[in-house]
Design a protein around this motif. Structure first.
Motif, PDB file in Angstrom:
ATOM      1  N   GLY A 183       7.400  44.643  -7.651  1.00 55.49           N
ATOM      2  CA  GLY A 183       6.184  43.918  -6.846  1.00 55.49           C
ATOM      3  C   GLY A 183       5.528  43.302  -7.426  1.00 55.49           C
ATOM      4  N   ARG A 184       5.056  42.040  -7.413  1.00 51.53           N
ATOM      5  CA  ARG A 184       3.948  41.632  -8.179  1.00 51.53           C
ATOM      6  C   ARG A 184       2.629  41.688  -7.527  1.00 51.53           C
ATOM      7  N   ASN A 185       2.410  42.610  -5.870  1.00 49.89           N
ATOM      8  CA  ASN A 185       1.786  42.154  -4.925  1.00 49.89           C
ATOM      9  C   ASN A 185       0.342  43.208  -5.178  1.00 49.89           C
ATOM     10  N   ILE A 186      -0.567  43.397  -5.397  1.00 42.70           N
ATOM     11  CA  ILE A 186      -1.504  44.144  -5.650  1.00 42.70           C
ATOM     12  C   ILE A 186      -1.387  44.690  -5.103  1.00 42.70           C
ATOM     13  N   SER A 198      -9.512  43.424  -0.755  1.00 42.14           N
ATOM     14  CA  SER A 198      -8.731  43.014  -2.497  1.00 42.14           C
ATOM     15  C   SER A 198      -9.556  43.769  -3.295  1.00 42.14           C
ATOM     16  N   GLY A 199     -11.061  43.766  -2.834  1.00 43.50           N
ATOM     17  CA  GLY A 199     -12.013  44.790  -3.963  1.00 43.50           C
ATOM     18  C   GLY A 199     -12.188  43.225  -4.733  1.00 43.50           C
ATOM     19  N   ARG A 200     -11.789  42.714  -4.425  1.00 41.82           N
ATOM     20  CA  ARG A 200     -12.626  41.487  -5.863  1.00 41.82           C
ATOM     21  C   ARG A 200     -12.013  40.065  -5.405  1.00 41.82           C
ATOM     22  N   LYS A 201     -12.924  39.018  -6.219  1.00 38.40           N
ATOM     23  CA  LYS A 201     -13.228  37.675  -5.003  1.00 38.40           C
ATOM     24  C   LYS A 201     -12.784  36.748  -6.230  1.00 38.40           C
ATOM     25  N   ALA A 202     -12.525  35.736  -6.408  1.00 36.24           N
ATOM     26  CA  ALA A 202     -11.817  34.407  -7.452  1.00 36.24           C
ATOM     27  C   ALA A 202     -13.188  33.864  -7.394  1.00 36.24           C
ATOM     28  N   GLU A 209     -19.276  41.949  -4.418  1.00 36.58           N
ATOM     29  CA  GLU A 209     -20.329  42.269  -4.295  1.00 36.58           C
ATOM     30  C   GLU A 209     -20.916  43.221  -3.757  1.00 36.58           C
ATOM     31  N   LYS A 210     -20.147  42.857  -2.636  1.00 35.85           N
ATOM     32  CA  LYS A 210     -20.204  43.702  -1.049  1.00 35.85           C
ATOM     33  C   LYS A 210     -20.013  44.876  -1.227  1.00 35.85           C
ATOM     34  N   CYS A 211     -18.304  45.560  -0.773  1.00 33.90           N
ATOM     35  CA  CYS A 211     -17.894  46.429  -1.804  1.00 33.90           C
ATOM     36  C   CYS A 211     -17.821  47.729  -2.928  1.00 33.90           C
ATOM     37  N   LYS A 212     -18.027  46.203  -4.082  1.00 36.68           N
ATOM     38  CA  LYS A 212     -17.913  47.376  -5.492  1.00 36.68           C
ATOM     39  C   LYS A 212     -16.536  46.805  -5.986  1.00 36.68           C
ATOM     40  N   GLY A 213     -16.349  47.051  -5.456  1.00 34.22           N
ATOM     41  CA  GLY A 213     -14.692  47.060  -5.819  1.00 34.22           C
ATOM     42  C   GLY A 213     -13.345  48.080  -5.069  1.00 34.22           C
TER      43      GLY A 213
END
Length: 605
Positions: A362-365, A413-417, A431-435
């Motif tokens: 699976g390639r799903n993050i 996801s812990g990240r933003k594009a 930035e909100k959840c710090k990953g």
């Protein structure tokens, strides 16, 4: 109901692709094919089931136009040459060199092509076709192509870093690879090789051993120096196994396997790919090794013949007994069997099978070790039972990064594009959840001092200690640690794992199911990426499977594992068209005595 797109009425084709589909449910549901494809692409999921690949009716798989197909050399057009293996292409180019109509310029080109072809064949890649896609090559084959191209370039003063270049190589093939690596060094380069292979470690001029074990028990330089010093280093597990101070497990091998009373799984007249109408009998209730040089037909026999035959047998069996509600096309099943073998006998002696391959899982993050092994639900329920969770009315769903408890900014996801459009995508930590992937309320709930995000960031070895009093959670984790995955984090995306790691993860999931009955386990090079210490643990695990009444087939080159097998089937004698035959079969002792066996020369039993 499944229906080919071409058979859909014209008036609704547009709606299927771009429009709106009204379901039988009370609410309307969007069924837009373009949206489905886009959504799956964004999630990194495969599109299996939505399309299939068929042979082009215009070029018949040759991949070139009609004009190009009309240009012939020695009665072959370039598309036909593209479908040849390197071994076949060598013969073709040699014969073309003798043609009178070839100009001197053309002959010079042919000599250059032959030089490169011979070099690739010497690297044990002669079984590959010119059209073979890179994505279908094994890690070892890619490494050999890489080495070959750099040796041809004659570059110097470079640093080469090779990650397990001997993966997928028969013992008899390693010598040429190691000579290529030495040739790179002799050109004036520095070569750093990450390896567990004995032969590679023996010829290394400087060795760095990191350990002593994996995960939280590793991370130290245990030894640095030459090979002789490594053998004397008692702190090094690698040194202990190489010197003989530490021994591989010794299995009590089954006796009298030739006894007709032992049930067998028999493939009759297999002809898949390069298999030459061979019949093979696999004794059941034992550990079976399948060996052979690259391209000898191991995958053709096991992955492309045995596995499809077993799938067909159990589909037909389920259909006959009406156990799964699936309607099986008997004619289609018969045609499938006819294309690969005459028949399969003895499948009634097993209650099921499990193929543990190195194919991606699976390639799903959002796919990771705990979601894949199905213990994530149990961990979330455990958090939902904590006093703070009950006070806040948080359910197990809140502890999913795909649901109510996810960070609202990055949606778990812990990240933003940063650049979300086009083929270039770059990401930054949210930035909100710090990953951490969750909202603050969820993160206030802890279990033994750890919140749910910290659990995902734990290594398997650490998690075993944390969940030591919870058997349903800890058992699959212990299996993963036993097969050398203690260093993997619980939340590590499966898309970042190697083929060997994903295979071991599949094995841990399968063994965690604790299926009862006579199960046949099929494994493709399970020692990939394993140290000598981890290989020893794997052999113990395989022995436990056999003692529990199961059967195991391992496609392997590792001689420690093959020496632990009750029975070995060896294919060869070479790869491609020169392979596809059974050159030896029997116990490890039988192969040692068999002059036709290539692997027998390397067994020390």
């Amino acid at each position: 109901m499944e229906q080919p797109y071409l058979e859909i009425p014209d008036e609704i084709k547009e709606d299927v692709v771009n429009g709106h589909y009204v379901s039988n449910n009370s609410a309307n549901q969007s069924f837009c094919l373009s949206r489905i494809l886009q959504a799956k692409h964004k999630r990194g999921e495969y599109l299996n089931g939505l399309y299939e690949i068929t042979l082009c009716s215009e070029c018949h798989g040759y991949r070139i136009g009609e004009e190009a197909r009309n240009i012939l050399i020695n009665d072959k057009h370039i598309g036909q040459v593209g479908k040849m293996t390197l071994d076949e292409a060598k013969t073709f180019f040699e014969s073309a060199l003798e043609l009178n109509e070839i100009t001197q310029f053309g002959k010079n080109l042919l000599k250059d092509i032959l030089g490169k072809t011979n070099s690739l064949i010497a690297s044990r890649l002669g079984h590959l076709s010119l059209y073979r896609e890179m994505s279908s090559l094994s890690g070892g084959e890619i490494q050999r192509l890489f080495l070959n191209s750099h040796l041809e370039s004659k570059l110097e003063s470079l640093i080469y870093i090779l990650d397990e270049p001997t993966v997928g190589l028969h013992e008899s093939e390693k010598l040429e690879l190691l000579q290529s690596i030495k040739a790179l060094k002799d050109l004036g380069n520095t070569v750093i090789v990450v390896e567990h292979d004995r032969s590679t470690i023996e010829i290394a001029e400087h060795i760095i051993d990191i350990g002593p074990k994996a995960g939280i028990e590793g991370g130290e330089v245990i030894y640095e120096g030459d090979y002789a010093g490594l053998l004397k280093c008692d702190k090094s597990l690698t040194g202990q196994y190489l010197s003989g101070k530490a021994k591989m497990p010794v299995r009590m091998l089954k006796q009298n396997i030739d006894d007709s009373a032992i049930p067998r799984l028999v493939i009759r007249h297999a002809k898949t790919n390069n298999l030459k109408d061979i019949s093979v009998a696999f004794p059941l209730g034992v550990l079976i090794g399948v060996s052979g040089v690259s391209g000898s037909g191991k995958s053709s026999l096991i992955s492309n013949t045995l596995t499809p035959l077993l799938k067909s047998y159990f589909r037909l069996d389920a259909n006959k007994n009406n156990t799964n509600g699936e309607v099986v096309d008997l004619e289609e099943e018969s045609l499938l069997i006819e294309t690969i073998a005459e028949r399969l006998d003895g499948a009634e002696n097993i209650s099921g099978f499990a193929e543990v391959s190195q194919a991606p899982i699976g390639r799903n993050i959002n796919s990771n070790p705990v979601t894949f092994t199905k213990i994530w639900d149990k961990i979330r329920r455990l958090f939902a039972e904590q006093p703070e969770a009950k006070r806040l009315n948080l359910t197990a769903g809140h502890f999913s990064f795909n649901s109510e408890g996810a960070c609202r900014e990055c949606h778990g996801s812990g990240r933003k594009a940063i650049f979300p459009e086009g083929s270039l995508k770059m990401y930054a930590t949210c930035e909100k959840c710090k990953g951490k992937r969750y909202n603050n309320e969820v993160l206030t709930v802890t279990y033994k001092g750890k919140n749910i995000s910290e659990i995902l960031d734990m290594q398997i070895s650490e998690a075993i200690a944390l969940f030591s009093d919870n058997d349903v959670i800890v058992r699959p984790l212990q299996i993963m640690e036993r097969i050398g995955m203690g260093y993997i984090k619980l939340g590590q995306p499966t898309s970042t794992m190697s083929g060997g790691e994903t295979q071991r993860l599949k094995l841990a999931k399968e063994l965690g199911r604790q299926r009862k009955g006579h199960i046949l386990y099929i494994m493709d090079e399970p020692t990939t990426g394993l140290s000598l210490y981890d290989t020893a643990q794997l052999i113990k695990l395989l022995d436990e499977l056999i003692k529990s009444g199961n059967s195991v087939i391992v496609v392997e080159h590792n001689h420690e594992v093959l020496e632990s097998c009750d029975w070995i089937v060896e294919l060869g004698p070479e790869g491609g068209l020169k392979g596809g035959e059974i050159i030896a079969e029997g116990t490890p002792k039988d192969l040692v005595k068999n002059p036709k066996s290539l692997i027998g020369k390397y067994l020390t039993i």
